[in-house]
Design a protein around this motif. Structure first.
Motif, PDB file in Angstrom:
ATOM      1  N   LEU A  56      46.694 -11.728  73.959  1.00  0.00           N
ATOM      2  CA  LEU A  56      45.985 -11.433  75.200  1.00  0.00           C
ATOM      3  C   LEU A  56      45.591 -12.767  75.832  1.00  0.00           C
ATOM      4  N   TRP A  76      50.038  -5.325  82.170  1.00  0.00           N
ATOM      5  CA  TRP A  76      51.031  -5.405  81.107  1.00  0.00           C
ATOM      6  C   TRP A  76      52.415  -5.064  81.649  1.00  0.00           C
ATOM      7  N   ARG A  77      53.437  -5.560  80.963  1.00  0.00           N
ATOM      8  CA  ARG A  77      54.815  -5.222  81.280  1.00  0.00           C
ATOM      9  C   ARG A  77      55.347  -4.143  80.352  1.00  0.00           C
ATOM     10  N   SER A  78      54.867  -4.121  79.126  1.00  0.00           N
ATOM     11  CA  SER A  78      55.303  -3.145  78.136  1.00  0.00           C
ATOM     12  C   SER A  78      54.114  -2.290  77.713  1.00  0.00           C
ATOM     13  N   PRO A 102      49.877  -5.209  72.699  1.00  0.00           N
ATOM     14  CA  PRO A 102      50.235  -6.627  72.816  1.00  0.00           C
ATOM     15  C   PRO A 102      49.985  -7.378  71.511  1.00  0.00           C
ATOM     16  N   VAL A 145      43.391  -5.132  83.920  1.00  0.00           N
ATOM     17  CA  VAL A 145      44.270  -5.245  82.755  1.00  0.00           C
ATOM     18  C   VAL A 145      45.714  -5.049  83.213  1.00  0.00           C
ATOM     19  N   TYR A 167      53.998  -5.907  87.175  1.00  0.00           N
ATOM     20  CA  TYR A 167      53.159  -5.439  86.080  1.00  0.00           C
ATOM     21  C   TYR A 167      52.550  -4.073  86.383  1.00  0.00           C
ATOM     22  N   TRP A 182      49.396  -9.158  77.138  1.00  0.00           N
ATOM     23  CA  TRP A 182      48.594  -8.521  78.179  1.00  0.00           C
ATOM     24  C   TRP A 182      47.776  -9.601  78.864  1.00  0.00           C
ATOM     25  N   SER A 236      56.675 -11.706  78.216  1.00  0.00           N
ATOM     26  CA  SER A 236      55.754 -10.793  78.896  1.00  0.00           C
ATOM     27  C   SER A 236      55.675  -9.436  78.218  1.00  0.00           C
ATOM     28  N   GLU A 237      56.683  -9.090  77.411  1.00  0.00           N
ATOM     29  CA  GLU A 237      56.662  -7.803  76.715  1.00  0.00           C
ATOM     30  C   GLU A 237      55.625  -7.779  75.595  1.00  0.00           C
TER      31      GLU A 237
END
Length: 390
Positions: A220, A211-213, A217, A209, A62, A261, A257-258
Motif C-alpha cells: 500500500l 486499485w487496478r486489481s 494488495p 482508495v 483505476y 493499492w 499496479s496489480e
C-alpha cells in the motif's frame, strides 16, 4: 528556504531517469489542490480535493472507492496562558479537555522523556515540558499521574502552530513556540493561569482508495491530503499526495499496479484518523501486506536529503543512487504509517523535514522536481520488493 542544488549534469540525469513523471502535470495537480484552500477534514475544500483525486485516478484506469468515517474533533475558541500576569500566545492541543487551571509552573527536566518525569512532584502544578522524544499524549499522561493539573509543551515551531494529542488527554494542554516558551524554563514556581476554550464537533472524513486489481494488495502506498486550518498545505501534504498520484499514473500500465493499492488518507492532522480507520476496517488486507509506504512533506528540501525511516528490511531496498538522490534518516512517528506499523506491517516513511512554513498560511509551495525524485525512489522500492513474492 533551502532548495536542493541541481547542477546541469544532475538535472539532466534526473530528467532522464524520471522520464515517466511529468513535472508539468504535477505542477497542475498542486495548483488544483491549493485552489481549494485549506483542506481541513470535513470541509467542502477537503471534499473537493477528494473528488479531484478520484477523478484523476479513474482517468488513469483505476477503480476508486471512498471510505467514509466519522470522529470527534475539538476546535479552539480562544485559549490563553498567563504567567505572572503576562499573556503568552499559547494554542490548545487537539484532544485537550476544556478548563481553567491556576497553579505554579514546574519544569520537567531534559527532553521530557518518561525518565525525566520520575520523582517529580507535580501536585497542583502546571507542568512545562519540551515537545518531542515521546508523544505529547504520553507526556500529558505522565504529568497527570504525578498530580499535574495542566501541561505546556514547548515546540521548535513558531507559536500558533497547531498540534494534536492524537487521543484524549487527561489534563488541559497547550503549545508554545521556542521564542516565547524558552523563558518559562527559568520561571519554575511562577504563578500561571491556563485556560483552554474548545468546542467539540463531529467530522465526516473520507479516504480515497484506488486499485487496478480486486485482489488483496501486497503493498500500500499512501499520503494524507488534509491540511490544518489556515494553511493551504502545499508541502504538508499536497507534496506527498501529488507524488503518489503521479506514481499511480506511471504504474497504471505496469504489472506492479496489480499488486499495489494507492490510498489518500483524510483526518491525519486531527490524529491519524484515516489511516487508523483503514487498518481497523480492512484487517484481511492489512494482514496480507508486505509493506506500507507513506509520503509526507517531500516537496521542500529542508535537510539536504530525502529522509527514509521505518523497517530496516525495507530501507535496504531504497536505492537513492539510482536517481542521484541524497538520502538520510527520518523520524519514526507522527504520520499515517504508524497505525500500520502498530498492526505489524513493515513500513517506510519518506520525509524531507519540517520547513519554516509548517502548519502556517505561508505553506504555499512544493518543488515538482523533488516530488519526481521521491516518487522515483518509491518506484525502485516497489520494483525490488514485489519480485520477492512467492
Amino acid at each position: 528556504m533551502k532548495r536542493l542544488a541541481w547542477g546541469v549534469g544532475l538535472g539532466l540525469a534526473l530528467l532522464a531517469l524520471a522520464q515517466p513523471f511529468s513535472l508539468e502535470r504535477m505542477q497542475a495537480d498542486l495548483r488544483a489542490l491549493l485552489a481549494q484552500g485549506p483542506r481541513v477534514a470535513g470541509t467542502p475544500a477537503a471534499a473537493a480535493a477528494a473528488e479531484y483525486l478520484a477523478e484523476e485516478l479513474r482517468r488513469a484506469g483505476y477503480s476508486v472507492e471512498f471510505q467514509s468515517f466519522t470522529y470527534s474533533r475539538t476546535r479552539d475558541l480562544g485559549t490563553g496562558l498567563w504567567v505572572e500576569g503576562e499573556a503568552l500566545p499559547a494554542v490548545g492541543v487537539a484532544g485537550s479537555p476544556a478548563g481553567r487551571v491556576e497553579g505554579p509552573l514546574v519544569v520537567v527536566p531534559g527532553a521530557g522523556l518518561a525518565a525525566d518525569f520520575a520523582g517529580l512532584d507535580l501536585r497542583g502544578a502546571i507542568a512545562v515540558a519540551r515537545r518531542g522524544g515521546i508523544p505529547g499524549l504520553e507526556k500529558a499522561r505522565l504529568a497527570a499521574e504525578r498530580g499535574a493539573r495542566a501541561i505546556v509543551l514547548l515546540t521548535e515551531e513558531p507559536s500558533g502552530t497547531r498540534f494534536t494529542f492524537g487521543g484524549q488527554s487527561p489534563i488541559p494542554g497547550v503549545t508554545l513556540g521556542r521564542r516565547e516558551g524558552e523563558g518559562l524554563l527559568g520561571q519554575a514556581g511562577a504563578r500561571a493561569v491556563l485556560e483552554v476554550r474548545i468546542a467539540s464537533e463531529e467530522v465526516r472524513g473520507r479516504n480515497v482508495v484506488a486499485w487496478r486489481s480486486p485482489s488483496a494488495p501486497r503493498v500500500l502506498v499512501g499520503a494524507h491530503y488534509d491540511s490544518v486550518p489556515g494553511s493551504p498545505g502545499a508541502n504538508d501534504n499536497a507534496s506527498g499526495v501529488v507524488a503518489v498520484l503521479e506514481l499511480a499514473r506511471t504504474l497504471a500500465s505496469s504489472p506492479l499496479s496489480e499488486a499495489v493499492w494507492f490510498v489518500f488518507f483524510d483526518g491525519e492532522e486531527d490524529g491519524l484518523w484515516g489511516s487508523r480507520r483503514f487498518v481497523e476496517d480492512h484487517p484481511e488486507v492489512v494482514r496480507g501486506l508486505r509493506a506500507m509506504l507513506n509520503l509526507d512533506m517531500v516537496g521542500v528540501d529542508v535537510n539536504g536529503s530525502l529522509g527514509i525511516g521505518g523497517s530496516p528490511e525495507l530501507r535496504v531496498l531504497a536505492d537513492c543512487g539510482a536517481v542521484q538522490a541524497v538520502c538520510g534518516g527520518a523520524p519514526g512517528g507522527g504520520s499515517d504509517h504508524v497505525p500500520f506499523a502498530q498492526a505489524g506491517v513493515p513500513v517506510l516513511f519518506f520525509f524531507r523535514g519540517l520547513d519554516p512554513n509548517y502548519h502556517r498560511p505561508t505553506d504555499t509551495t512544493a518543488d515538482p522536481r523533488l516530488l519526481a525524485q521521491t516518487a522515483q525512489v518509491v518506484q525502485g522500492v516497489l520494483e525490488r520488493l514485489l519480485p520477492l513474492r512467492p
